[in-house]
Design an enzyme around this catalytic site. Structure first.
Site, short mmCIF file in Angstrom:
data_model
loop_
_atom_site.label_atom_id
_atom_site.label_comp_id
_atom_site.label_asym_id
_atom_site.label_seq_id
_atom_site.Cartn_x
_atom_site.Cartn_y
_atom_site.Cartn_z
N SER A 9 0.81 -1.23 0.00
CA SER A 9 0.00 0.00 0.00
C SER A 9 0.83 1.27 0.00
O SER A 9 0.32 2.34 -0.31
CB SER A 9 -0.94 0.01 1.21
OG SER A 9 -0.20 -0.07 2.42
N HIS B 190 -0.96 4.47 7.46
CA HIS B 190 -0.33 5.16 6.35
C HIS B 190 -0.08 6.63 6.67
O HIS B 190 -0.70 7.19 7.58
CB HIS B 190 -1.21 5.03 5.10
CG HIS B 190 -1.57 3.62 4.77
ND1 HIS B 190 -2.80 3.07 5.09
CD2 HIS B 190 -0.85 2.62 4.19
CE1 HIS B 190 -2.83 1.80 4.71
NE2 HIS B 190 -1.66 1.50 4.16
N ASP C 293 -4.06 7.72 8.33
CA ASP C 293 -5.20 6.88 8.74
C ASP C 293 -4.84 5.82 9.77
O ASP C 293 -5.61 4.91 10.01
CB ASP C 293 -5.82 6.22 7.52
CG ASP C 293 -4.87 5.23 6.83
OD1 ASP C 293 -3.71 5.11 7.27
OD2 ASP C 293 -5.28 4.58 5.85
#
Length: 393
Positions: free
Chosen positions: A37, A347, A344
């Site tokens: 990610s 991240h 978040d």
């Protein structure tokens, strides 16, 4: 929420176009990216769209709000490190899943195989240990096999393939972080995590060696971030009397030492590769210390709301709640993401990623220094505000 996990299976027949013309950076013809990610620019999003699976929370606003003004599949409010790299080299890089949609495609500027949730080790390793990956089975090996299929379709001879890959910049992630994230969230003990590290490193090194055999000449290999500073883990261990905190940063000491162990072992193995392949540029990207800059001195980088509290989340001391993800209707989002390092929980914000990018690719946090190998990457435009080279899809 489980998503169908066949993101990189069944490559259809493509007509693949390749141009060997060097681009404006004069260093590389293309970028090839693997990872999770921290580098996925839309692969999982495209797969969810194609398979009509239930979309995960990061496919909704406020993800992407700052730069793209829509959710793009990136796990941040804006751009990632890979976006800044591509911009600095004057390139567009397309998600592999986006490219698979077309019967003819041009990939001369790059392809990104990174997938949210991806691990270095294969999914079977974690399944055998009762660890669930809710997003994908696109491990590093799965990504590499997909790349090899595309690669074989582009060039007609082994020489062509070696020339193509030799003129490309290979980004090996970041990959490996989720090999620890998923087990930590599943409650696996620290001693078990330690035993994973040599296996993760060996998997990364094996992929690097395979790419070198195929012709790769320049590979950027990131280390692990300081996971002890992760908002997610600070929340998980909040109130525990079994953890120690760094008095200068507020980060978890033991988890940061764990990340340092991973990075030390990785660097040792990279040194061995350099000895075996002295003509190949193996660049270690020190994500750990590049990020520690703003954990030590958040105000210096404009993080007036600190480096540990999430901009978007479900409340609590760090604005993170495993039951209320960012983008959930009951979550809250800060008004000024640029004043936060964490986006978040797991991240970072675009601003934090930009700090890391500059430290790595225009600074001193790579070994050897990236800008000594490709001075053209230090282009004069302010890529932090530029938008012409980033595609949102």
């Amino acid at each position: 929420m489980a998503i169908l996990n066949k993101i990189f299976s069944c490559l259809p027949v493509f007509i693949l176009l390749y141009s060997s013309t060097l681009h404006v950076n004069a260093c590389y013809t293309s970028i090839v990216s693997f990872g999770d990610s921290l580098a996925d620019t839309g692969n999982l999003k495209q797969f969810v769209t194609n398979s009509k699976s239930e979309p995960p929370h990061f496919l909704f606003l406020p993800y992407g709000e700052t730069f793209f003004h829509k959710a793009t599949g990136r796990c941040s409010n804006g751009r990632l490190i890979i976006d800044f790299i591509a911009e600095s080299l004057g390139m567009h890089i397309l998600p592999y899943e986006k490219m698979k949609m077309n019967n003819a495609m041009k990939i001369d500027q790059g392809v990104n195989f990174a997938v949210v949730g991806a691990t270095a080790l294969d999914s079977s390793f974690f399944e055998a240990r009762g660890v669930n990956n809710p997003y994908t089975n696109a491990s590093l090996n799965v990504q590499l096999q997909s790349f090899k299929k595309v690669f074989a379709s582009i060039c007609m001879t082994n020489s062509d393939c070696k020339n193509l890959l030799g003129s490309s910049l290979i980004l090996m992630g970041e990959i490996g972080g989720n090999d620890y994230n998923h087990p930590i969230i599943a409650g696996k003990p620290y001693d078990e995590l330690i035993s994973y590290v040599p296996l993760v490193i060996n998997t990364i090194i094996s992929a690097i060696n395979e790419l070198i055999e195929l012709g790769a000449q320049t590979l950027v290999v990131p280390g692990n971030l300081p996971i002890g500073c992760s908002t997610t883990y600070l929340t998980i261990y909040h109130g525990s009397d079994k953890v120690k905190y760094d008095n200068t940063t507020g980060c978890l000491v033991e988890l940061n030492k764990f990340a340092e162990y991973h990075n030390e072992l990785l660097q040792t193995e990279l040194h061995h590769i350099r000895e075996l392949h002295p003509n190949v540029n193996i660049i270690y990207a020190d994500y750990y210390n590049a990020a520690m800059q703003f954990y030590h001195y958040p105000l210096k980088y404009g993080f007036t709301n600190g480096a540990l509290k999430a901009c978007c989340g479900g409340g609590g001391p760090y604005n993170y709640n495993m039951l209320v993800a960012c983008a959930d209707p009951s979550s809250t989002t800060c008004d000024q993401p640029e004043t936060y390092a964490n986006w978040d929980g797991l991240h970072l914000t675009e601003t934090a990623y930009h700090v890391i990018y500059k430290s790595l690719f225009q600074g001193t946090y790579t070994t050897p220094h990236f800008n000594s190998l490709c001075p053209a990457s230090t282009i004069s435009q302010d890529i932090f505000t530029s938008s012409s080279l980033v595609q949102s899809f």
